[in-house]
Enzyme design. Structure first.
Site, PDB file in Angstrom:
ATOM      1  N   CYS A   1      16.050  -5.231   6.587  1.00  0.00           N
ATOM      2  CA  CYS A   1      15.217  -6.467   6.587  1.00  0.00           C
ATOM      3  C   CYS A   1      15.789  -7.304   5.183  1.00  0.00           C
ATOM      4  O   CYS A   1      15.216  -6.733   4.136  1.00  0.00           O
ATOM      5  CB  CYS A   1      13.828  -6.163   6.775  1.00  0.00           C
ATOM      6  SG  CYS A   1      13.128  -8.056   6.864  1.00  0.00           S
TER       7      CYS A   1
ATOM      8  N   CYS B   1      12.755  -2.512   4.686  1.00  0.00           N
ATOM      9  CA  CYS B   1      12.536  -3.589   3.888  1.00  0.00           C
ATOM     10  C   CYS B   1      13.607  -3.380   2.463  1.00  0.00           C
ATOM     11  O   CYS B   1      13.297  -2.462   2.007  1.00  0.00           O
ATOM     12  CB  CYS B   1      11.280  -3.768   3.455  1.00  0.00           C
ATOM     13  SG  CYS B   1      10.835  -4.714   2.040  1.00  0.00           S
TER      14      CYS B   1
ATOM     15  N   CYS C   1       0.763  -1.291   0.100  1.00  0.00           N
ATOM     16  CA  CYS C   1      -0.080  -0.028  -0.109  1.00  0.00           C
ATOM     17  C   CYS C   1       0.864   1.376  -0.077  1.00  0.00           C
ATOM     18  O   CYS C   1       1.848   1.289   0.530  1.00  0.00           O
ATOM     19  CB  CYS C   1      -0.823  -0.045   1.190  1.00  0.00           C
ATOM     20  SG  CYS C   1      -1.812  -1.329   1.516  1.00  0.00           S
TER      21      CYS C   1
ATOM     22  N   CYS D   1       7.323 -13.308   3.148  1.00  0.00           N
ATOM     23  CA  CYS D   1       7.330 -12.170   4.037  1.00  0.00           C
ATOM     24  C   CYS D   1       6.055 -11.866   4.896  1.00  0.00           C
ATOM     25  O   CYS D   1       5.059 -12.429   4.417  1.00  0.00           O
ATOM     26  CB  CYS D   1       7.389 -10.742   3.257  1.00  0.00           C
ATOM     27  SG  CYS D   1       7.418  -9.315   4.044  1.00  0.00           S
TER      28      CYS D   1
ATOM     29  N   ASN E   1       0.064   1.303   6.310  1.00  0.00           N
ATOM     30  CA  ASN E   1       1.123   0.517   5.448  1.00  0.00           C
ATOM     31  C   ASN E   1       1.935  -0.479   6.260  1.00  0.00           C
ATOM     32  O   ASN E   1       2.432  -0.131   6.990  1.00  0.00           O
ATOM     33  CB  ASN E   1       1.847   1.378   4.499  1.00  0.00           C
ATOM     34  CG  ASN E   1       2.688   0.419   3.615  1.00  0.00           C
ATOM     35  OD1 ASN E   1       3.890   1.042   3.240  1.00  0.00           O
ATOM     36  ND2 ASN E   1       2.286  -0.729   3.189  1.00  0.00           N
ATOM     37  N   GLY E   2       1.573  -1.757   5.931  1.00  0.00           N
ATOM     38  CA  GLY E   2       2.259  -2.769   6.834  1.00  0.00           C
ATOM     39  C   GLY E   2       1.651  -4.030   7.277  1.00  0.00           C
ATOM     40  O   GLY E   2       0.468  -4.175   6.533  1.00  0.00           O
TER      41      GLY E   2
ATOM     42  N   SER F   1      11.331  -3.033 -13.648  1.00  0.00           N
ATOM     43  CA  SER F   1      12.529  -2.830 -12.969  1.00  0.00           C
ATOM     44  C   SER F   1      13.551  -3.404 -13.232  1.00  0.00           C
ATOM     45  O   SER F   1      14.747  -3.230 -12.677  1.00  0.00           O
ATOM     46  CB  SER F   1      11.682  -3.346 -11.408  1.00  0.00           C
ATOM     47  OG  SER F   1      11.290  -4.701 -11.732  1.00  0.00           O
TER      48      SER F   1
ATOM     49  N   TYR G   1      12.250  -3.762  -5.886  1.00  0.00           N
ATOM     50  CA  TYR G   1      11.259  -3.829  -6.621  1.00  0.00           C
ATOM     51  C   TYR G   1      10.170  -2.993  -6.561  1.00  0.00           C
ATOM     52  O   TYR G   1       9.694  -2.301  -7.591  1.00  0.00           O
ATOM     53  CB  TYR G   1      10.665  -5.331  -6.555  1.00  0.00           C
ATOM     54  CG  TYR G   1       9.187  -5.677  -7.299  1.00  0.00           C
ATOM     55  CD1 TYR G   1       9.394  -5.770  -8.698  1.00  0.00           C
ATOM     56  CD2 TYR G   1       8.107  -5.717  -6.591  1.00  0.00           C
ATOM     57  CE1 TYR G   1       8.281  -5.742  -9.518  1.00  0.00           C
ATOM     58  CE2 TYR G   1       6.935  -5.737  -7.408  1.00  0.00           C
ATOM     59  CZ  TYR G   1       6.896  -5.909  -8.775  1.00  0.00           C
ATOM     60  OH  TYR G   1       5.967  -6.176  -9.527  1.00  0.00           O
TER      61      TYR G   1
ATOM     62  N   ASP H   1      14.578  -8.341 -11.920  1.00  0.00           N
ATOM     63  CA  ASP H   1      15.026  -8.081 -10.576  1.00  0.00           C
ATOM     64  C   ASP H   1      14.880  -9.064  -9.619  1.00  0.00           C
ATOM     65  O   ASP H   1      15.371  -8.994  -8.619  1.00  0.00           O
ATOM     66  CB  ASP H   1      13.903  -6.745 -10.156  1.00  0.00           C
ATOM     67  CG  ASP H   1      12.451  -7.422 -10.253  1.00  0.00           C
ATOM     68  OD1 ASP H   1      11.866  -8.126  -9.374  1.00  0.00           O
ATOM     69  OD2 ASP H   1      11.816  -6.874 -11.302  1.00  0.00           O
TER      70      ASP H   1
ATOM     71  N   CYS I   1      13.318 -12.258   3.391  1.00  0.00           N
ATOM     72  CA  CYS I   1      12.918 -13.103   2.343  1.00  0.00           C
ATOM     73  C   CYS I   1      14.291 -14.036   1.660  1.00  0.00           C
ATOM     74  O   CYS I   1      13.956 -14.771   1.166  1.00  0.00           O
ATOM     75  CB  CYS I   1      12.102 -12.494   1.283  1.00  0.00           C
ATOM     76  SG  CYS I   1      12.734 -10.914   0.876  1.00  0.00           S
TER      77      CYS I   1
ATOM     78  N   GLY J   1      -0.473   0.424  -5.095  1.00  0.00           N
ATOM     79  CA  GLY J   1      -1.710  -0.273  -4.932  1.00  0.00           C
ATOM     80  C   GLY J   1      -2.804   0.320  -5.926  1.00  0.00           C
ATOM     81  O   GLY J   1      -3.130   1.457  -6.071  1.00  0.00           O
TER      82      GLY J   1
END
Lengths: 502, 502, 502, 502
Positions: free
Chosen positions: A482, A287, A45, A433, A150-151, A334, A293, A397, A485, A73
């Protein structure tokens, strides 16, 4: 869920019937598994907030800001505005320009503060009552508090249960409502106190903007996992947004990123925007996939330009895994900066020969089975003459499920390339994730299930390489971000499965 | 049962009321001048046709084909299909995937021949009854003939008047209906005869695909001004489309371009697709602007790849007007291949630093005047770090009204560039098109009103160059193509103003 | 411009989707058996036509005329108007005032001739494309001929088959379209000739009004089974309608009934309305049930006032079957005049004590089974004090299925009456109608399955009498009228089952 | 007014747009003066409530009850139900059966208590948010209290002002909301206490039914001006309704009328329905016009049957003003019982010869001026043969504006009657009502502006008589009832103009 029928009467009867159908539908609605079968992690988002000390055109500014965040989004969007002590909210399915176009009374949405949200579903199912901003009302049906988030919280389910036992009523099924209800419940601690109490309860990733009738606020989790930047249009008009490209969109200067654990807010007593650190000296663990990306190449996150990261990743993977070839191509959009970086470092010429159809968005209706085969070249079509009989380096990417890469290889082979050297400028994605990105489960992550060599054979390419984690850390200048992933080590404790709000 | 319901009564009442409103609205509808105030010539229409000797999934194939031609028109689209001796047509406002998505009975649209059209308004006002394909019906309300047209007739008004005096009733206000009614009127000459008679009457630019209940046809004007290519999926399934990218979209092999003055058609007596030249040895005078701007880079027109033309134009303008600079950038999307060509020829590095927002399409609603200023960076935003304090060569495909270029220069200056060297890889546009391209009138063409030096000063750039006409002819390998907008010399006699169907 | 848009594309998309759904629905639509489970024969259709030699407000006049005929059909209505050589048609589901209210351009419907139809389904299923007026178009989608029909053909199926073999295309499933297509096919015989040819082909009951672009016509079958009256507003303005109450509604004087086998029409050569007898000296065999139940009491049919017939039937049944009682009540509305007649003849006082709820029309939604029991008193509620402990004569116009009568008796008993003497002022209905009245099949006609005594016991009443056929013939002054439902002897040969258009 | 946008998002986009239009419209909406230009006082509202100690089919029962009260209001209707501790409400424009038909989840509306309302606008403008039942919500958007009101407060404006000064937010513009907000505000006094406090504040006419989450209540003003009756289906299921015909509709036994100043309610502590008199020994001053015109003839109000009152009024006016005549006719529907009474008393035969078109409801669209003349006979058409050359007594329930009577006389004269003797079975209406009946202002009341002789001349009748007030009081057996419109003496102090909520 309580039926909210009182407004039905103000609808023409046919709208009414539609609404009813809607209701019936909602009752039976299951999360539409696979309704949007992406073989790629999709955008999360975008949030945007603005506060001024006088009435401004919050309608236009939030439109511009959300438009600039549209890549984060496309399912739905909405805004809540504070206008002269009253609050108005509107949200609907659709792109920003489409939704704003339906607003026939823009003047109602011009006030002194606004928050907005553009949505791709991450937590909560795709039910329409989960659109944001969320808001709380008083007994006279007036909005008194609204937030956009967002999150992804990792303890939302538990918190919701506790709140419900205290008598709090939830109206949606998204983890974001937990944040709203916690602030609402604690409002007698003052606004800042209520936010602090909320942050001390919730866990996971959250960047939040919010408004009350006369105040604005924004806050970010203790790891700063999702981005959130601060800008200023003038000394009295502040902007908070997911990415700096939204600051450009409203003509604001970038000031700094909101800090992990920080609340910024307006208050009755002090002028301008205040800052308060709920916890001092938090480490920034943003992140890393935002750079790879999600974010727009013209955005700055934590002081680093996204495009630059991508170009450097192309240069770095050449150093890490050089190869002899005739031409370098990037998967739009990307993969292109990395391909240009690769070309720059290697001297192998870059050719912009994968043509992407820009009118994607809706899915195809394909009634006959055989026709699904024809589907391949519709989104990406190569200029055959540029790659035929050539040794090609193709840069993407990342590789998530592997299906897109497989299809791409098929397209290149059909075009008659001699060799294919596949380069992913992110490390292998081996773990899902749970902090705001819609990654598939481990079962569907191809690098969690195949070694590099197996994957090379599966893709039928001549060579395959991934940027290494140390190289990525080197480019980003941090080992603290982070990288969950890629490493399965997260800054937040991994939640037990059932506590995820899904 | 035929899809063409004559009855209002089969609609729910509210639809009915809408339809009525529609009718009222249509009655009073004036062409909405400036409703879409582009400062750039926009795409024309795309057409697609397919015929097989057995029932195939014409629904999916026409969807794929039109989707690949979406760049040629986004306002509306439609198809007419011949299915088992009956004909069905559907057309609506919207993108291809949106319109096809609303079709709930795809099987009705699976037959042995289909034509489709994707539309950007060129002739005829923007009234909805002008959507294509057009069709004619018999007295039982059954469709018997349908066509889709790309181009612009120059004697449509005169022909319409003649036909009306003969009792023919027109139901739309587009020049394309003249083609339909002429064929319909001459059907007793046989299908090929009717087309021939029509071609001998109409003047201007036209590429046409059509179907009757059991036959397919396509034809192209005597100058071949608008493109039209022929492909084959197998030996019994033929495709005709505006550009070869649509052949790729349906998995067809490119066969050749339809010749100027040629009719291809199916008949009862012979197998396969027949060809007939109404006039022999016509010179191909295809529109050069197709290569510069309209066509997709992965398309081949008259055997020449569009991307290649663009890249060469960048190389050529370097030769024509070299300059010292630090970086080359292209205006996305059509300026990028030329920028890469320029970089290749000059050695100055190409940087992909103008980021285009992909969610354009609807216009912004901007209630307050002051906000219109903020509008600048919303569609294109630069990565400042890549161009700050640099000498920049900026390549665009063309300069039409000059407003986009002016805005672009403003963006670059705001980003702090040191010098700006503007290069247009088409010659100055000094005259309008009346053959199918929506160019503004001479008054709005900036090169028709300013010398190059005046324009350089107006744009406030350090240097400005246009590719010369001879250089463009050299790249295209032909002096016969239509270069009318650069030279004011057209392959067709310029019509008296009032005879244009507008 | 013609109102008949051929284009889907002129609808807003949502309307379009609805239309499509509609189409899908129609494809699968089965006749909704029992959707309107009346236990009473229901009204047939009403037709109306008007012609003037100059433009008049045909919009208002047809609205008034159809409104006065609303009791003959409430499902749908429509009109076709000839306005200045062009024809426009509109039809929709709903009551006359509702449908006309949706017309936003009344001026389009003001011309020199008009026909209208108000519909209750008799032949053809309840599909919406069966709404009338029907019309035929030319190849340019313009209406050239339109008719409205009341009645039921007995050889429609056979005729349709023949016409289809000749290539005629049908667009609906109603017998009325056969009339339209036959006239259309024979138009080269001139209008009168085409009608004559049609009448010589079709069999059954038909009263028809029609228009072409500049002419008006009306005709009636050789038995005159369905009513059709002629009136005049002034010497140049003529009205034709199912009942004389529609003449009153438009301020027209009653002239005479259209004769069996007569065509009235306008022509180019002669002024005013012309008359032509296709067959001389036909016997009038008008439906006797029109007097008993269908027609409005203020109408005159064949010179006889309907109310008078009803009142006389009450007097006659007193003579035929006198009874001692305290009070006479009538079942509203058609039983009341007879009750008053009965009271007058017998001296037993009439009491208006059955109160009918006037807001019936839609069916009740009753989700729980037990609640269906409560349903009894909702449509008819008695004033208990007027009938409690009284001997009651209850007069109804007829007994069809018996369920209404049964329910009525239950209501009266609940109110505490001492005796119930039931009188039907029509003879026992023992046979279905196939000439335009929606009677149930023989299986559902209670008098076809029970003797009078059995029925008396079934209804649990103290006495039961039906008006005898001779007495009814006496009141009507004719033994020639159609008494088929009482005698099973019809003026038209009974068709083989499969030839009925149902 | 606060914008309530949160639910927009659950609507399909087009509904959304419609809603917006709606909103815009509402903002600018003025009371549509004369939109429904009745020349007769129209019905007021009907209310209905039911409570049981277990879940019952409140959906069906409230449908039946409101259907039986449909004559008291046709504009809109709605219900609020208490179902398992939760409350649901639905309301919409339209007749009862139409609105209930749109409910697709009837089971949601099946609970243990329900209230309903059928509306004709009396106070508050015709805005849609004024539809009833009204309800109040808590901060979680859940309904906690709902009421339906019949009557008119005389101090609503003053009370609203006071409440707003205390911070209470109103969401509609009807006096009924004042009742809701007062109860809501006083809920901490307990439910009965809150109602008592409310009754002590409000003045005027009010009959109210209401529900909270687990309780039911009803109360009536201290004069009992608007009717309110109590019934029982079984010993645990109680019904309260405006008229006893609604008790019949749900199969309930009439128990008694709710007393002036009485509250009936359920409570947690006691079983069954409780009664509480806020003030003892109030005099019943029920509106006499309920008997004359409003109520259904099969209803009992305060123990007196309405039909009986009407019949007696016909008998009484014969006594009061006998006349020689050939025939008595009544104006349907409310004049008919009086005509029958007149016939009975006088021996002059009653003839049911004015035929009323039952499909009235929507207004006619009459584009041309001349056509408005034709309008006369559309609603009422006489059977000419029954009255031609006769001396006619015509009985109507009342004369309000005089226009209907004037039109009626015109119809009778056109039919050729010899003499007209007009009888109104109510006294002259000389003053407006401000207690719940939509009477015109004094300027429009013809008897407030003309003597009886003047009116006789204006109507052009041979004689004219009104039932006298003493005779009416005699029939009703009370001088205490409200006869305000005949005497200008009201049971409640006449409010200053500006205090009326209009």
């Amino acid at each position: 869920m309580n039926l909210e029928f009182q407004n039905f009467s103000s609808l023409p009867k046919y709208a009414f019937q539609n609404r009813y159908n809607e209701f019936e539908e909602l009752k039976n609605q299951e999360p539409e598994a696979g309704a949007y079968p992406f073989d790629k992690m999709e955008e999360e988002c975008g949030i945007f907030g603005l506060v001024s000390d006088e009435n401004t055109d919050t309608f236009s500014l939030s439109q511009f800001g959300l438009f600039a965040l549209q890549h984060r989004g496309q399912e739905a969007c909405g805004i809540t505005v504070g206008n002269d002590g009253k609050m108005y909210s509107i949200k609907d399915e659709g792109l920003v320009l489409d939704v704003f176009k339906t607003i026939e009374n823009p003047e109602t949405f011009m006030g002194n503060c606004v928050i907005g949200h553009t949505r791709y579903t991450t937590a909560g199912d795709k039910k329409k009552y989960n659109y944001q901003p969320f808001f709380a009302k008083n007994e006279y049906d007036q909005i008194i508090l609204s937030i956009a988030h967002n999150g992804n919280l990792t303890n939302a389910k538990q918190l919701k249960k506790e709140l419900e036992e205290e008598g709090v009523v939830f109206r949606a099924t998204s983890d974001s409502e937990v944040i709203l209800r916690l602030i609402q419940k604690n409002l007698d601690l003052g606004l800042r106190g209520a936010i602090k109490a909320t942050m001390e309860k919730i866990e996971g990733a959250y960047s939040v903007v919010g408004v009350t009738r006369n105040k604005f606020f924004a806050f970010r989790d203790f790891n700063g996992i999702r981005p959130l930047v601060l800008g200023a249009i003038d000394e009295k008009t502040f902007v908070v947004a997911s990415e700096s490209c939204a600051l450009d969109g409203v003509g604001a200067q970038y000031v700094r990123d909101i800090l992990p654990g920080e609340i910024v807010y307006t208050s009755d007593n002090e002028e301008g925007l205040q800052s308060y650190l709920v916890k001092e000296n938090c480490t920034n663990r943003i992140c890393s996939f935002e750079y790879i990306y999600f974010a727009r190449p013209d955005s700055m996150l934590e002081g680093i330009n996204v495009h630059e990261v991508r170009e450097k990743s192309g240069m770095k993977i050449w150093e890490q895994a050089p190869v002899e070839a005739d031409v370098v191509i990037g998967v739009p959009d990307s993969g292109v900066p990395a391909a240009i970086g690769f070309a720059k470092a290697s001297g192998i010429p870059f050719r912009p020969v994968l043509i992407k159809n820009r009118y994607i968005g809706r899915s195809f209706i394909i009634p006959s089975q055989e026709m699904r085969e024809h589907y391949v070249n519709l989104k990406l079509n190569p200029i055959v003459s540029e790659i035929k009989d050539k040794r090609v380096v193709i840069i993407d990417d990342s590789i998530v499920r592997g299906t897109t890469s497989k299809r791409l290889v098929k397209i290149l082979k059909k075009a008659g390339v001699k060799e294919i050297h596949f380069r992913s400028v992110s490390p292998p994605i081996i773990a899902p994730c749970f902090l705001g990105i819609d990654t598939p489960t481990k079962d569907d992550l191809i690098s969690a299930n195949m070694t590099k060599d197996e994957l090379r054979d599966y893709l039928e390419v001549d060579s395959l390489e991934f940027l290494s984690v140390p190289n990525l850390q080197d480019i980003l200048g941090s080992k603290n971000h982070c990288f969950g992933c890629f490493t399965e080590k997260y800054p937040v404790e991994k939640p037990v499965e059932e506590d995820l709000f899904q």
